[in-house]
Enzyme design. Structure first.
Site, short mmCIF file in Angstrom:
data_model
loop_
_atom_site.label_atom_id
_atom_site.label_comp_id
_atom_site.label_asym_id
_atom_site.label_seq_id
_atom_site.Cartn_x
_atom_site.Cartn_y
_atom_site.Cartn_z
N LYS A 149 3.97 53.65 8.44
CA LYS A 149 3.34 54.77 9.15
C LYS A 149 2.36 55.50 8.23
O LYS A 149 1.22 55.76 8.60
CB LYS A 149 4.40 55.78 9.66
CG LYS A 149 5.42 55.18 10.59
CD LYS A 149 6.46 56.21 11.03
CE LYS A 149 7.31 56.79 9.92
NZ LYS A 149 8.21 55.85 9.24
N ARG A 180 10.98 62.99 15.71
CA ARG A 180 11.99 62.07 15.20
C ARG A 180 13.27 62.11 16.02
O ARG A 180 14.22 61.43 15.68
CB ARG A 180 12.32 62.52 13.80
CG ARG A 180 11.95 61.48 12.78
CD ARG A 180 12.34 62.07 11.48
NE ARG A 180 12.46 61.14 10.43
CZ ARG A 180 11.49 60.82 9.61
NH1 ARG A 180 10.27 61.27 9.79
NH2 ARG A 180 11.73 60.03 8.59
N ARG A 207 8.27 51.16 -3.36
CA ARG A 207 7.16 52.09 -3.10
C ARG A 207 6.87 53.02 -4.28
O ARG A 207 7.77 53.53 -4.93
CB ARG A 207 7.48 52.94 -1.87
CG ARG A 207 6.47 54.08 -1.68
CD ARG A 207 6.56 54.69 -0.34
NE ARG A 207 7.89 55.12 0.00
CZ ARG A 207 8.24 55.52 1.22
NH1 ARG A 207 7.36 55.52 2.18
NH2 ARG A 207 9.47 55.89 1.45
N ARG A 244 9.90 57.87 -4.83
CA ARG A 244 10.53 58.95 -4.06
C ARG A 244 12.04 59.00 -4.30
O ARG A 244 12.70 57.98 -4.37
CB ARG A 244 10.25 58.74 -2.57
CG ARG A 244 9.07 59.56 -2.10
CD ARG A 244 8.63 59.24 -0.73
NE ARG A 244 9.68 59.26 0.29
CZ ARG A 244 9.45 59.07 1.58
NH1 ARG A 244 8.20 58.85 2.00
NH2 ARG A 244 10.43 59.09 2.45
N ARG A 277 18.98 56.36 6.06
CA ARG A 277 17.74 56.65 6.82
C ARG A 277 17.57 55.64 7.96
O ARG A 277 17.13 56.00 9.05
CB ARG A 277 16.53 56.62 5.88
CG ARG A 277 16.46 57.88 5.01
CD ARG A 277 15.59 57.70 3.78
NE ARG A 277 14.23 57.34 4.05
CZ ARG A 277 13.43 56.72 3.17
NH1 ARG A 277 13.87 56.40 1.97
NH2 ARG A 277 12.19 56.45 3.49
#
Ligand code: AP5
Ligand code: MG
Length: 216
Positions: free
Chosen positions: A13, A88, A127, A161, A172
């Protein structure tokens, strides 16, 4: 253009929203980025959000909705916006519809970036994000040209992160399935759902998204 990007954690996203802002000249509004900025600045809102984010749970609706209400009324959002990571859950989706009705700017599409769950873990554990300009990289799939240096702004502040560890990612993904995935049906019922395959090169995925958006 007024759209929501839907998709699991790691579906791309943020990556695709950054590309689309350049093409359509409208802002990316990421509740995750806004919340991380509040956590790093140590604001009261950040302090309230931090524990939920570290556990991979959703931050409370009142915090997120207040933030979005304020952000959508800033001048750069008048021409449109790309919502990334919001809404969400169903309460947030209904509140967004109510807010946009008040602003007389209804949403045009909920665009789902579809990726199998087994690919998401590697994307997220690899990431890296730039603290200064928010460009997103991946250690395995798309590293910066020079290790530790942002291609876009030259910063050496690339970070991993805090919620990108296996345990939190697992949670998550569960929260996505239980709270966020029902939004696929919500936008389908409104005839606003678009779907693109989120596996492949970032460029091919951008092209597929643009092809859908250009039909709006
Ligand atoms: P948020 O920041 O929104 O995180 P998320 O939804 O878990 O999504 P991600 O940012 O992890 O994934 P992404 O889809 O943006 O993927 P990306 O493009 O970076 O939320 C974080 C937390 O904040 C939540 O857990 C919650 O606590 C809180 N929060 C946020 N919004 C909230 C809300 N509305 N309500 C309540 N709480 C909220 O890509 C991932 C990686 O894959 C990158 O390394 C990238 O380079 C790589 N990649 C991307 N595309 C490809 C490709 N095609 N091929 C190979 N690699 C790729
Ligand atoms: Mg993101």
């Amino acid at each position: 253009m007024r759209i929501v990007l839907l998709g699991a954690p790691g579906s791309g996203k943020g990556t695709q929203a950054q590309r689309l802002t350049g093409i359509y000249n409208i802002p990316q509004i990421s509740t995750g980025d806004l919340l991380r900025a509040a956590v790093s600045a140590g604001t009261e809102l950040g302090l309230r959000a931090k524990a939920a984010m570290e556990a991979g749970e959703l931050v409370s609706d009142d915090i997120v909705l207040g933030m979005i209400r304020e952000r959508l009324q800033q001048p750069d959002a008048v021409k449109g916006f790309i919502l990334d990571g919001f809404p969400r859950n169903l309460v947030q989706a209904e509140s967004l519809d109510a807010l946009l009705a008040e602003l007389e700017q209804p949403l045009q599409a909920g665009l789902l970036i579809d990726v199998d769950h087994d690919i998401l873990m590697k994307r997220l554990t690899g990431r890296l994000s730039c603290k200064d300009c928010a460009t997103v990289y991946n250690r395995y799939f798309s590293p910066p040209r020079q290790e530790g240096v942002c291609d876009n702004c030259g910063s050496t502040n690339l970070y991993h992160r805090a919620d990108d560890n296996e345990e939190t990612i697992g949670n998550r993904l569960k929260v996505y399935e239980s709270s966020t995935a029902p939004l696929i049906g919500y936008y389908q019922n409104q005839n606003k759902l678009k779907r693109v395959n989120g596996i492949g090169s970032m460029e091919d995925i951008s092209n597929a998204i643009q092809a859908e958006l250009d039909k709006l």
